[in-house]
Structures are given as C-alpha cells and as structure tokens.
Design an enzyme around this catalytic site. Structure first.
Site, PDB file in Angstrom:
ATOM      1  N   GLU A   1       0.879  -1.167   0.000  1.00 29.83           N
ATOM      2  CA  GLU A   1       0.000   0.000   0.000  1.00 29.83           C
ATOM      3  C   GLU A   1       0.918   1.219   0.000  1.00 29.83           C
ATOM      4  O   GLU A   1       1.799   1.318   0.849  1.00 29.83           O
ATOM      5  CB  GLU A   1      -0.878  -0.020   1.260  1.00 29.83           C
ATOM      6  CG  GLU A   1      -1.912   1.052   1.225  1.00 29.83           C
ATOM      7  CD  GLU A   1      -2.840   1.047   2.457  1.00 29.83           C
ATOM      8  OE1 GLU A   1      -3.495   2.065   2.669  1.00 29.83           O
ATOM      9  OE2 GLU A   1      -2.875   0.035   3.177  1.00 29.83           O
TER      10      GLU A   1
ATOM     11  N   ARG B   1       4.811 -12.828   9.782  1.00 28.72           N
ATOM     12  CA  ARG B   1       5.455 -11.559   9.464  1.00 28.72           C
ATOM     13  C   ARG B   1       6.734 -11.436  10.260  1.00 28.72           C
ATOM     14  O   ARG B   1       6.916 -12.057  11.304  1.00 28.72           O
ATOM     15  CB  ARG B   1       4.522 -10.380   9.700  1.00 28.72           C
ATOM     16  CG  ARG B   1       4.084 -10.139  11.105  1.00 28.72           C
ATOM     17  CD  ARG B   1       2.935  -9.127  11.174  1.00 28.72           C
ATOM     18  NE  ARG B   1       3.310  -7.798  10.747  1.00 28.72           N
ATOM     19  CZ  ARG B   1       2.726  -7.125   9.750  1.00 28.72           C
ATOM     20  NH1 ARG B   1       1.739  -7.661   9.073  1.00 28.72           N
ATOM     21  NH2 ARG B   1       3.108  -5.922   9.445  1.00 28.72           N
TER      22      ARG B   1
ATOM     23  N   LYS C   1       3.912   0.748   9.587  1.00 27.32           N
ATOM     24  CA  LYS C   1       4.106   2.013   8.870  1.00 27.32           C
ATOM     25  C   LYS C   1       3.475   3.169   9.625  1.00 27.32           C
ATOM     26  O   LYS C   1       3.991   4.279   9.597  1.00 27.32           O
ATOM     27  CB  LYS C   1       3.494   1.900   7.473  1.00 27.32           C
ATOM     28  CG  LYS C   1       4.454   1.264   6.484  1.00 27.32           C
ATOM     29  CD  LYS C   1       3.871   1.250   5.090  1.00 27.32           C
ATOM     30  CE  LYS C   1       2.866   0.141   4.937  1.00 27.32           C
ATOM     31  NZ  LYS C   1       2.411  -0.071   3.570  1.00 27.32           N
TER      32      LYS C   1
HETATM   33  P1  ATP Z   1       2.283  -2.224   7.938  1.00 25.61           P
HETATM   34  O1  ATP Z   1       1.469  -2.854   9.017  1.00 25.61           O
HETATM   35  O2  ATP Z   1       3.708  -2.045   8.287  1.00 25.61           O
HETATM   36  O3  ATP Z   1       1.660  -0.985   7.371  1.00 25.61           O
HETATM   37  P2  ATP Z   1       1.201  -3.663   5.797  1.00 25.61           P
HETATM   38  O4  ATP Z   1       1.031  -5.128   5.802  1.00 25.61           O
HETATM   39  O5  ATP Z   1      -0.021  -2.838   5.982  1.00 25.61           O
HETATM   40  O6  ATP Z   1       2.334  -3.310   6.809  1.00 25.61           O
HETATM   41  P3  ATP Z   1       1.554  -3.409   3.016  1.00 25.61           P
HETATM   42  O7  ATP Z   1       2.110  -2.291   2.255  1.00 25.61           O
HETATM   43  O8  ATP Z   1       0.103  -3.685   2.895  1.00 25.61           O
HETATM   44  O9  ATP Z   1       1.931  -3.172   4.523  1.00 25.61           O
HETATM   45  O10 ATP Z   1       2.378  -4.732   2.761  1.00 25.61           O
HETATM   46  C1  ATP Z   1       2.839  -5.176   1.512  1.00 25.61           C
HETATM   47  C2  ATP Z   1       3.237  -6.618   1.635  1.00 25.61           C
HETATM   48  O11 ATP Z   1       4.297  -6.755   2.568  1.00 25.61           O
HETATM   49  C3  ATP Z   1       2.087  -7.462   2.119  1.00 25.61           C
HETATM   50  O12 ATP Z   1       2.040  -8.641   1.357  1.00 25.61           O
HETATM   51  C4  ATP Z   1       2.447  -7.750   3.547  1.00 25.61           C
HETATM   52  O13 ATP Z   1       1.952  -8.993   3.944  1.00 25.61           O
HETATM   53  C5  ATP Z   1       3.972  -7.729   3.521  1.00 25.61           C
HETATM   54  N1  ATP Z   1       4.493  -7.340   4.830  1.00 25.61           N
HETATM   55  C6  ATP Z   1       4.226  -6.211   5.509  1.00 25.61           C
HETATM   56  N2  ATP Z   1       4.839  -6.212   6.698  1.00 25.61           N
HETATM   57  C7  ATP Z   1       5.519  -7.374   6.779  1.00 25.61           C
HETATM   58  C8  ATP Z   1       6.364  -7.978   7.773  1.00 25.61           C
HETATM   59  N3  ATP Z   1       6.627  -7.375   8.917  1.00 25.61           N
HETATM   60  N4  ATP Z   1       6.898  -9.185   7.506  1.00 25.61           N
HETATM   61  C9  ATP Z   1       6.638  -9.801   6.342  1.00 25.61           C
HETATM   62  N5  ATP Z   1       5.874  -9.299   5.371  1.00 25.61           N
HETATM   63  C10 ATP Z   1       5.302  -8.104   5.580  1.00 25.61           C
HETATM   64 MG    MG Z   2      -1.646  -3.136   4.565  1.00 26.10          MG
END
Ligand code: ATP
Ligand code: MG
Length: 549
Positions: A33, A257, A267
């Site tokens: 995102e 994760r 984020k």
């Molecule tokens: P955050 O909670 O940090 O905002 P998010 O999952 O909302 O993370 P996205 O931009 O939606 O962030 O994530 C893009 C991809 O990265 C998704 O497939 C997500 O599952 C993966 N991802 C995000 N954070 C992690 C993590 N800590 N470990 C492994 N994969 C991750």
């Molecule tokens: Mg997300």
C-alpha cells in the site's frame, strides 16, 4: 558435495503444483500500500515473492494496493520502486489496484445480480452491533432482502455520488451466523468523496481490501498469493468471492510476518516517528526502513542474506536485530577497505622525530592481501584516540601509559615519555619517542609489544563528522509494552562527533562507500556530505554488543 537446503512450506506447495500440472509456471505479486516507505518486514516479503519466481522461473508483479484514497501518495510509490530495485529485484508488470476499479465495479454488479450482495443503509454502529460476537450469531437486518433491481439502482446511485459518506454500503450476502465473523455479510464498498492519487475524482465509492485484493490477484492470474498470518481468517472470504464470481482461482498462502527486536515495524508507527521529529525522515539510519538501512551502509546482499537466514515461518516470532547486524558485519569484513580514523582525538608528539620530515609508509587495505596497499604519511605530530592513553593503567593495559610502549599501526614502536593536562585535569598532549629500527615490515628492533593502536598524521588528516547510532528503542519489543510506544524511544540513539579525523584520501570517496575504521567499526559516507564537510555513518560495530572503549 553440495549442501541441499530443505524446502520451505511454500516451495513445497509450488513444487507439488508444478509436478501435478496444476500450473506450468507460477506468478506471484508484491502488493504494497503506498502509504509509507518499505521496511525490513517488506524486504522479507519481497525476497520471498521474487525469490520464489526466480527459483521456479515464473514472474512477479508489483501491485500498488491503492484502494484507500486518503493515505496514498506518489512519493511513496517512487520510494517503493527504488527500494525494490535496490534490493536487486525486477518486477514483470507494474499495476495499481485502482486500475481495476471498473472491473471490480462490474464484479460487484455481478454479485448483486446473483442475489449475493445488497445495499445497506445502516450506520456503521448499527452494522457493528448486528454483527454478533464470536460466540453469538449476528442479526439479519431489514435491508438484507432488498430486491436485485433496488440493489442495482442504489449501488449505481452510490457510484453517481447521490449519497454522502457513510450513508450506504454494499455488503456481500453470505451468512450472518457464520462462525467466521468476517463472513457475516462483509462490506465490499463504502462511499468516500475523496480525491484519489490516480483516478482523481472519478470515483466516490471505493472497494474494501477483501473485495479488492483477491479479485486483483485473480485479474492478474496470480497463482500463489502470499501474505502474512493476520490474513488467515480472510482466506474463506478470498475463496468465496472468487468462487461466486467464477474467475481465475488464485490461492492465498500465509507466512509469519517479520518482527525484529528494538524497533517497530508498522508504517503507522514509523510515520509517527517521522512526523513528530523523533527521527530525521523515513531514511534516517535509525529507522528499520530499507532506505534507512541503505543510508546506514547496509548492502542489498546483506539484507537478502538475512531474509534467507530467518527462513519462512508459520508462527509469529521476534527476530534478534543482531542477526541482521551479523550479516552486514560478515560481508563488510570481507569487502570494506581498512582505514584509520580518530574519533576522539588526542595530540601525540614524537619528540625525537625530525620536525621537517614527512615519511610515506605502506599499509594494507584488506587483511591477508599484502599486494593491496596504499600510502599513508607519518610526521612528528599525530592524532591518537583519547581512549588509547591511561595515566594510571589498569592491569593488562597494553596501550599507551607513562613509560609504556605500543606500536603505531604500519609505522613505529613508540614509548610514552610524558603528558600534559589542562586545568580540568584532562590529558591534552602526549609526548613520546620512536624507535627508528622498529619500522613495520623492516623491524630489526626485536622488541615485542603487545598493543597496536591506530593514528593519523595531524599535518594532513582531514576532518569529518561521524554519526554513531544506537538502537532506536530501549526495550526489545516496544509494540508489546504498555502505554505509548514512544515512551520507549532511546534518547541516546544518535551521537554526533563533529570533529573526527580521517585519512585525507577519504575526501574523494563516493557517497555510500564502505570502510572499516580500524578498531572503531564499519562506516559509510552519508548523502548529506558536501565537498568541504564529509559525514560518516556508523553502519555497525566491529563486534556484537561492542561498546565504545
Ligand atoms: P504495515 O502494518 O507495516 O503498514 P502492511 O502489511 O499494511 O504493513 P503493506 O504495504 O500492505 O503493509 O504490505 C505489503 C506486503 O508486505 C504485504 O504482502 C504484507 O503482507 C507484507 N508485509 C508487511 N509487513 C511485513 C512484515 N513485517 N513481515 C513480512 N511481510 C510483511
Ligand atoms: Mg496493509
């Protein structure tokens, strides 16, 4: 004999799918995102998604998951692309979920036509109240049995902007008593009169994650859609939409994760650190972002090695940040040229060295590589580290002390003859004599001294600012502590040395170049450097848990 690595559970699934002929090639996607910079957790996901399709000769799409118009910005899109490239990966296609808004809209219409979606006029409070609890079923409300025609009209009117934010939603008609709460008529579309970074003002209704993500996977024919464990309960819904829409059957797989000690990984929290000035920006070297690690001096390969080492787990855990530090330290130990830098300078005067003489000495750039050398200069006036002198030495002190001898790296053995102090009792100057016959590589002195210290010629040393970084948080897992995570920020995470001394040739090194400052750690040149003012970031200490001497 080559070492056979065992397969992780996703590789096992893929190998089965390829062997059974279910797929002839695989397609994955990385779906960030664009609401922040990528962090090391994303690196894990990137290495996994791109790594799998490198191994099995498939392809990986980059898909910006930009269904929420409020938080997304082009700056983030650009930084995400830069970071993926920097990590060493290339995507096959660059897509945006917002490219599929028309298609998603017609998918929604298809479900309405099948009697599987309805427009609900309830407030969000009422919808939440009717949802039930994990132990009690939810309640079907008065809007659930609207006719297909009415739903089609209302949904079209929602799209046309007839209603205000929150006035209506489109819901899937599944089962208000389903054991999985997410299946109790989840919301597919909400009204949001907001400008979108790509579609502008064309839309005032936006699909929710659950309706957008799986359908986007399916539109692209993603074979293995890999996400993190929080999405396990969403899988039933992912499959339901695909099944009812009768579209390409992408499948979702979940892994743990990455969480890491002494940092936060969401984020939203990282944005708070940036916005409230706890750090200097998303790429502050203390941030767990990819750009932060890059600026701190981490290499793409060290991050890839780390992701490889931690493997693909099915259960959440907390990885020790020292494992990541180990990976970069190991790499730089092989590759970073050794140089001398004095971070906390103390004047050293060699009393018996000719005032007018400057000598050129040879020193090696890397250990065990005697051919790879450079020239350094030696004179009567030198800099050494304050910590390398002790007025009243402790037991087993092999560095300088009154009357004690030490070797100056790649130069001579010297003996401390006297020292001066200022009014505060601080040592300000050391006087020593050198042994001409003890010159490194030509030593005929037969003296054995136990300590070797680094030094610089005060007559040609250049100055630099040096930034030393410590952990950003005082506790291992700030997100798990009580209260606000900001209470656990380490107030001493950055120490700036304004006037360190470095070898003069370093002034011509490029931004990002890596060095080992002998005995002081690994450093790289920061992008804030200017021709007159070099700035070095400490990438990592020489040893784990190493504290300044
Ligand atoms: P955050 O909670 O940090 O905002 P998010 O999952 O909302 O993370 P996205 O931009 O939606 O962030 O994530 C893009 C991809 O990265 C998704 O497939 C997500 O599952 C993966 N991802 C995000 N954070 C992690 C993590 N800590 N470990 C492994 N994969 C991750
Ligand atoms: Mg997300």
């Amino acid at each position: 004999m080559s070492e056979e690595k065992s397969l992780n559970f996703i590789e096992e699934i893929i190998e089965e799918d390829l062997q059974s002929g279910k797929y002839t090639s695989i397609l994955t996607r990385f779906p960030p995102e664009p609401n922040g910079y990528l962090h090391i957790g994303h690196a894990k996901s990137i290495c996994l998604n791109f790594g799998l399709t490198q191994k099995y000769k498939g392809a990986t799409n980059l898909r910006f998951d930009d269904t929420n118009p409020i938080t997304e910005e082009t700056e983030y899109v650009d930084s995400i692309k830069e970071d993926i490239h920097w990590l060493g990966f290339s995507w096959s296609n660059e897509y945006y979920s917002s490219d599929y808004f028309d298609q998603l809209y017609s998918f929604a219409v298809k479900l309405i036509n099948k009697g599987l979606a309805y427009v609900d006029d309830s407030t969000s409070e009422k919808i939440a109240a009717e949802k039930g609890t994990p132990t009690e079923p939810g309640k079907e409300n008065e809007f659930r049995n609207r006719s297909i025609e009415e739903n089609l009209r209302l949904f079209r009117e929602m799209k046309e902007g007839k209603y205000k934010d929150g006035e209506k939603v489109l819901r899937a008609k599944i089962d208000m008593a389903h054991i999985n709460m997410l299946m109790r008529d989840p919301i597919m579309y909400r009204i949001k009169h907001a400008h979108h970074h790509r579609t502008g003002d064309k839309w005032c209704i936006y699909p929710l994650y659950d309706f957008a993500h799986g359908q986007s996977d399916s539109i692209e024919h993603i074979t293995h859609s890999i996400c993190t464990l929080e999405f396990v309960p969403h899988r039933a819904l992912y499959d339901w939409f695909i099944d009812k829409l009768e579209i390409f059957p992408s499948r979702q797989y979940e892994f743990a994760r990455l969480n890491m000690t002494y940092t936060v990984m969401s984020k939203r929290k990282l944005l708070t650190l940036v916005n409230e000035g706890y750090v200097a920006g998303w790429d502050d070297p203390r941030m767990p972002t990819i750009s932060g690690f890059r600026r701190k001096g981490y290499t793409p390969s060290s991050i890839r090695t780390f992701c490889e080492k931690i493997g693909v787990a099915k259960r959440d855990n907390l990885i020790d940040i020292s494992l990541l530090e180990f990976c970069i330290r190991e790499e730089l130990n092989q590759t970073a040229n050794r140089v001398m830098a004095v971070l906390n300078p103390l004047k050293l005067i060699i009393d018996n060295y000719d005032e007018n003489k400057t000598e050129e000495l040879t020193t090696e750039n890397l250990p065990n590589d005697p051919e790879n050398t450079r020239t350094i200069t030696f004179s009567k006036d030198l800099w050494i580290e304050k910590e390398d002198f002790m007025e009243t030495p402790v037991k087993k002190w092999f560095r300088l002390a009154p009357g004690q001898m030490v070797r100056l790296k790649s130069a001579y053995i010297i003996k401390c003859e006297s020292f001066k102090k200022d009014d505060n009792g601080e040592v300000t100057e050391i006087h020593a004599t050198y042994l001409p016959e003890s010159k490194s590589h030509h030593d005929t002195s037969h003296l054995k001294v136990k300590g070797t210290i680094h030094w610089l010629n005060a007559r040609d040393a250049a100055t630099a600012e040096v930034r030393l970084y410590e952990r950003l948080f005082k506790v291992e897992n700030p997100a798990a502590e009580e209260g606000d995570f900001k209470e656990y920020i380490n107030p001493d995470s950055l120490k700036v040395i304004k006037n360190a001394f470095i070898e003069p040739h370093l002034q011509h090194a490029e931004t990002g170049a890596h060095f080992q400052f002998i005995r002081n750690g690994y450093f790289c040149i920061d992008k804030d450097s200017t021709p007159g003012k070099l700035i070095f970031n400490r990438t990592v200490t020489l040893k784990e848990g190493f504290k300044a001497l």
